[in-house]
Design an enzyme around this catalytic site. Structure first.
Site, PDB file in Angstrom:
ATOM      1  CG  HIS A   1      -6.346  67.848  27.092  1.00  0.00           C
ATOM      2  ND1 HIS A   1      -7.208  68.256  25.997  1.00  0.00           N
ATOM      3  CD2 HIS A   1      -7.000  67.632  28.103  1.00  0.00           C
ATOM      4  CE1 HIS A   1      -8.432  68.541  26.356  1.00  0.00           C
ATOM      5  NE2 HIS A   1      -8.303  67.926  27.800  1.00  0.00           N
TER       6      HIS A   1
ATOM      7  CG  ASP B   1       2.046  68.376  20.338  1.00  0.00           C
ATOM      8  OD1 ASP B   1       1.312  68.357  21.277  1.00  0.00           O
ATOM      9  OD2 ASP B   1       2.406  69.248  19.621  1.00  0.00           O
TER      10      ASP B   1
HETATM   11  C1  GDG Z   1      -2.388  70.496  24.581  1.00  0.00           C
HETATM   12  C2  GDG Z   1      -1.434  69.384  24.105  1.00  0.00           C
HETATM   13  C3  GDG Z   1      -3.257  68.768  22.382  1.00  0.00           C
HETATM   14  C4  GDG Z   1      -0.802  78.997  19.607  1.00  0.00           C
HETATM   15  N1  GDG Z   1      -0.001  80.065  19.610  1.00  0.00           N
HETATM   16  C5  GDG Z   1      -1.062  81.193  19.485  1.00  0.00           C
HETATM   17  C6  GDG Z   1      -2.129  80.558  19.695  1.00  0.00           C
HETATM   18  N2  GDG Z   1      -2.021  79.227  19.841  1.00  0.00           N
HETATM   19  C7  GDG Z   1      -3.377  78.235  19.670  1.00  0.00           C
HETATM   20  C8  GDG Z   1      -3.349  77.212  18.403  1.00  0.00           C
HETATM   21  C9  GDG Z   1      -4.034  76.184  19.227  1.00  0.00           C
HETATM   22  C10 GDG Z   1      -3.463  75.991  20.437  1.00  0.00           C
HETATM   23  O1  GDG Z   1      -2.805  77.313  20.775  1.00  0.00           O
HETATM   24  C11 GDG Z   1      -2.469  74.953  20.735  1.00  0.00           C
HETATM   25  O2  GDG Z   1      -2.811  73.891  20.687  1.00  0.00           O
HETATM   26  P1  GDG Z   1      -1.930  72.426  20.400  1.00  0.00           P
HETATM   27  O3  GDG Z   1      -2.755  71.354  20.249  1.00  0.00           O
HETATM   28  O4  GDG Z   1      -0.994  72.944  19.329  1.00  0.00           O
HETATM   29  O5  GDG Z   1      -1.162  72.527  21.809  1.00  0.00           O
HETATM   30  P2  GDG Z   1      -1.014  72.744  23.389  1.00  0.00           P
HETATM   31  O6  GDG Z   1      -1.282  74.114  23.758  1.00  0.00           O
HETATM   32  O7  GDG Z   1       0.449  72.231  23.917  1.00  0.00           O
HETATM   33  O8  GDG Z   1      -2.275  71.649  23.783  1.00  0.00           O
HETATM   34  C12 GDG Z   1      -1.739  69.186  22.773  1.00  0.00           C
HETATM   35  C13 GDG Z   1      -4.194  69.913  23.081  1.00  0.00           C
HETATM   36  O9  GDG Z   1      -3.639  70.170  24.394  1.00  0.00           O
HETATM   37  C14 GDG Z   1      -5.565  69.673  23.083  1.00  0.00           C
HETATM   38  O10 GDG Z   1      -5.838  68.342  23.703  1.00  0.00           O
HETATM   39  O11 GDG Z   1      -3.551  68.848  20.894  1.00  0.00           O
HETATM   40  O12 GDG Z   1      -1.155  68.063  22.226  1.00  0.00           O
HETATM   41  O13 GDG Z   1      -0.189  69.700  24.468  1.00  0.00           O
HETATM   42  O14 GDG Z   1      -5.335  76.390  19.004  1.00  0.00           O
HETATM   43  O15 GDG Z   1      -3.878  77.926  17.118  1.00  0.00           O
HETATM   44  N3  GDG Z   1      -3.504  81.148  19.572  1.00  0.00           N
HETATM   45  C15 GDG Z   1      -3.181  82.541  19.633  1.00  0.00           C
HETATM   46  N4  GDG Z   1      -2.137  83.181  19.395  1.00  0.00           N
HETATM   47  C16 GDG Z   1      -0.663  82.498  19.345  1.00  0.00           C
HETATM   48  O16 GDG Z   1       0.184  83.058  19.027  1.00  0.00           O
HETATM   49  N5  GDG Z   1      -4.513  83.213  19.649  1.00  0.00           N
END
Ligand code: GDG
Length: 468
Positions: A156, A364
């Site tokens: 990921h 990322d």
């Molecule tokens: C890893 C990889 C890859 C964030 N703050 C809140 C919240 N979130 C949710 C977002 C989104 C998720 O969390 C974050 O997803 P990301 O993709 O931005 O990042 P990572 O957590 O680092 O995930 C990344 C992912 O895996 C999938 O393969 O894309 O590159 O690092 O859904 O909305 N959700 C809530 N409150 C928050 O304050 N409820």
């Protein structure tokens, strides 16, 4: 396809809506095949290293099996090696990696524990899908216990170039472990190319055909499978009362101003201090943005027991304080910084009320916030996505405004372009972005990976497994 077995560090109950798009997508595939999801229970219990009690739960047709960890295993496997070594290095941050903690033993021990506990549940024609950097050696450990099932791995997070990977003490062991899989999935073509160069240089691997690499007596297929979101689920979340209520509240409160939004886990890979400095540059260079633009930055708490995370927390607090202190007015605070998790149901409303999203990680794997922001927009009057060129999403989302997050001035200038963008251009860009996000949604990702894994099955029968 045989029964699907998913293995990841944490297991989500797919029946709970808070589980999010990934759990929903995996759960559809798991439900179709009456599958099993295996991982850590999230509990730290008394006990000997390499041991842990099993828990079993039925979620409809899907079996959830989890194992407890003892304190030492948790500290070495999760905090130490996974998040103290692999996470920083894979995000190009050798400077933050803690190589001295000697946690690799615990990392291996927990992977062996997972393998040992999982094997009794496995059926001969199961298809096993392992997720993420916590579990790179798992296939090797399963093979050592005699498993011949077809096993895929999805990373990921980014895979950095060979010279960075090679700096990890013990990287050659990780590399060998990757060849115990049948399919390796990466978020972007860039990551996949790094893998090819790495195995050529470090393992003298031969490319037998496009994306198929041979080394250590095994052949592994590698490909880019950019992860998507569950577009329909997010659209319906955006229509639900919690999101529409949030939208109206934000719109009322900021009727005179344009909102910019950032939503991230509080992690150094997300480039939050760089983003705030770019925002400060915007206020300095373009005085018309003063009193007219407000940045809402949500930084949800994450891994606070890893020391690099408390440093960034303090840096952010002092930057926000300084910007508000220097630029704020009695009736306008430039930055609203929220170090809490916001309920998922409210996020689409916040995105929709915002004119610009700042998604500017330094690195990322993909970044799902970028995709969620686009899906939540009003297509008649959509906001603009400012996206780091170093997010995996930048390979797909070409109509976003791409920035180099290390370049403060350039980022500030692009934010200003986003704030000024005419409606017609916003609509056109949004339409194209939506098309891509809808086509490559999380179901596409899941199906594409599992189909590719099934194909390797036919080519690889009878291949001897590798003992690490
Ligand atoms: C890893 C990889 C890859 C964030 N703050 C809140 C919240 N979130 C949710 C977002 C989104 C998720 O969390 C974050 O997803 P990301 O993709 O931005 O990042 P990572 O957590 O680092 O995930 C990344 C992912 O895996 C999938 O393969 O894309 O590159 O690092 O859904 O909305 N959700 C809530 N409150 C928050 O304050 N409820």
């Amino acid at each position: 396809m045989g029964r699907l077995v998913v293995v990841s560090n944490r297991v989500a109950d797919p029946r709970k809506t808070s589980a999010g798009g990934l759990a929903v997508a995996l759960s559809q595939a798991l439900q179709k095949t009456g599958g099993l999801w295996f991982g850590w229970s999230g509990r730290i219990e008394e006990g000997a290293p390499g041991e842990g009690e099993l828990h079993q739960q039925q979620a409809g047709p899907v079996k959830l099996v989890t194992v407890d960890l003892c304190r030492q295993d948790h500290d070495e496997y999760y905090l130490g090696y996974s998040n103290g070594v692999l996470w920083p290095v894979f995000h190009y941050r050798l400077d933050l990696a803690d190589f001295e903690a000697n946690s690799i033993g615990g990392y291996r021990r927990v992977n062996q524990l997972f393998a040992r506990k999982l094997v009794p549940y496995l059926l001969p024609d199961d298809v096993i899908w392992v997720h993420d950097y916590h579990l790179i050696p798992l296939a090797g450990e399963l093979r050592a216990l005699g498993c011949r099932q077809h096993i895929g791995f999805f990373l990921h997070i980014p895979l950095p170039p060979p010279q960075i990977l090679a700096a990890i003490p013990g990287h050659d062991w990780l590399l060998r472990g990757l060849f115990s899989y049948d399919l390796l999935g990466f978020q972007s073509q860039t990551d996949c190319d790094h893998f090819g160069r790495y195995v050529e240089v470090e393992a003298h691997a031969q490319q037998v055909e496009k994306g198929r690499w041979r080394a250590f007596g095994r052949t592994v297929q590698a490909g880019a499978f950019p992860i998507g979101i569950d577009v329909e689920e997010f659209e319906s979340l955006a229509r639900a009362p919690e999101a529409t209520d949030m939208y109206h509240r934000m719109k009322n409160e900021y009727s005179r101003r344009k909102l910019l939004v950032g939503v991230d886990r509080l992690d150094y890979s997300k480039g939050l201090p760089h983003r705030l400095r770019a925002f400060r540059e915007l206020l300095t260079k373009y005085p018309e943005t003063r009193d007219s633009a407000t940045l809402i930055q949500i930084a949800s708490p994450s891994r606070e027991d890893v020391s690099a995370y408390s440093d960034i927390l303090h840096e952010l607090e002092s930057l926000c304080g300084a910007i508000n202190g220097n630029f704020g007015e009695l009736d306008w605070m430039p930055v609203r910084y929220i170090h809490r998790t916001v309920a998922r149901a409210r996020l689409p409303g916040l995105y929709r009320a915002s004119r610009v999203a700042l998604v500017t990680p330094l690195r990322d794997g993909m970044n799902l916030v970028a995709k969620e922001f686009i899906v939540a927009q009003d297509r008649e009057d959509p906001g603009v996505l400012v996206l780091s060129r170093f997010a995996g999403a930048a390979e797909q989302l070409k109509e976003a405004l791409l920035v180099n997050p290390f370049d403060m001035e350039g980022t500030a200038a692009t934010i200003q372009v986003a704030l000024q963008m005419p409606l017609e251009e916003r609509r056109q860009r949004h339409q194209e972005l939506m098309r891509t996000i809808r086509q490559y949604d999380v179901q596409w990702w899941c199906d594409a990976f599992l189909q590719a894994l099934a194909k390797t099955q036919a080519q690889e029968t009878g291949t001897p497994w590798l003992r690490l």
